[in-house]
Design a protein around this motif. Sequence first.
Motif, short mmCIF file in Angstrom:
data_model
loop_
_atom_site.label_atom_id
_atom_site.label_comp_id
_atom_site.label_asym_id
_atom_site.label_seq_id
_atom_site.Cartn_x
_atom_site.Cartn_y
_atom_site.Cartn_z
N TRP A 49 0.80 -1.23 0.00
CA TRP A 49 0.00 0.00 0.00
C TRP A 49 0.84 1.28 0.00
O TRP A 49 0.29 2.37 -0.15
N ASP A 51 3.30 4.34 -1.18
CA ASP A 51 3.42 5.10 -2.42
C ASP A 51 4.81 4.89 -3.03
O ASP A 51 5.77 4.51 -2.34
N GLU A 236 -13.27 2.48 4.37
CA GLU A 236 -12.39 1.92 3.35
C GLU A 236 -12.97 0.68 2.68
O GLU A 236 -12.75 0.47 1.49
N ARG A 324 -3.47 -0.58 11.74
CA ARG A 324 -3.74 -1.23 10.46
C ARG A 324 -4.07 -2.69 10.75
O ARG A 324 -3.63 -3.26 11.75
N HIS A 328 -7.05 -4.34 6.01
CA HIS A 328 -6.47 -3.28 5.17
C HIS A 328 -5.52 -3.88 4.14
O HIS A 328 -5.45 -3.44 3.00
N SER A 332 -5.81 -3.73 -0.09
CA SER A 332 -4.76 -3.30 -1.01
C SER A 332 -4.54 -4.30 -2.13
O SER A 332 -3.90 -3.99 -3.14
#
Length: 359
Positions: A49, A51, A236, A324, A328, A332
């Motif tokens: 997940w 960047d 989410e 988390r 989660h 992803s």
Amino acid sequence: MLIFAAEMDKLHIFNPEHDIALASNLTNFTAPHAGRQLRADLGFLPALWADEGDYVLVEDADYAALAYRRATKGRKCRVEWVTKSQLSSLPLQSVSPWGWDAALRHQLLRYGVDASLLPSEQQVAEIRQLSHRQTAALLLPSLRIGGTVGEAVFCQSVAAVEQQLSLHPRLVLKAPWSSSGRGLRFINGQLSEYQLGWLRNLLASQGGVMAEPYYDKVKDFGMEFIADADGIIRYEGLSLFHTVNGAYVGNILATESAKLEMISRYISVDLLNIIKQRIISSLRLGTYHGPFGIDMMIVRNNPQLSTKSSQLLLHPCVEINLRRTMGHVALSLSPADDDIQKVMRIDYTDNYKLKIRKL
């Protein structure tokens, strides 16, 4: 100030021993062997997940790169693997762990991470208090509408637990801070000598125990959220997972619409949407911002009847995980196609591996 927003030069950390560290509340906490191995074997998880250009803290960069390739079947890696010896020289702007606790904060300071990038001792203490199971118990009344069930009482003495047993002969006792099925005891009618010893130790070490009626569970699932820096909670997605004796086994990877269709076989989607909105409007998390999950379950109203005959009810807040979650992680990896459904599991042989297979 705690920073979770996406930005350059972010450090991600998988610290799965977080829940146990919260229970200990020690800065010089040493995780049990299983926790240390889980962190070493699956330290690459944040790359799923993170960047592009972010850093992921791992024990061994070469092993993390290999484990990532195996788990994702060659998915392009966009992050830079780093080890603790490199932390003091990285141009970091923020830190995003699996979960914040006193032990992690202390470790990062020792490794040379600037204190301004970390939560203060007071913020860590607040996160720990919000992670207490009482937070879930306090949220429950605002979620108890038609078609739901659930109650929990914080007991600070053996007598208080025995009072709950007089009301509910079958109880589940839960340590205020625990993880993956640990810290749970199932009581049927009365406390055994072994259970009484466990309870007294828990009352001394954690100040109390959560007592909940035993529910005849049909299905586990959860909702995953993120709390923004301004306090706004953002939904989410659903997490459909499986547990054995309270311990996590795996997640279904599917689109949100496919997961809703699966849950709608048990309870109405309208009820789920109402609960979701009530969580967003009712839950208060203080200065915490970041990912969190709420575990739920579907239960039989009358266990003596068959599944088809008995009414199914929603327990809307079994537990709040202020960190988390594997849900989660599953989000992803969710496919874009409604027809594609897979299972994500954590398998263990000589080490821990993330496995993804067709459903």
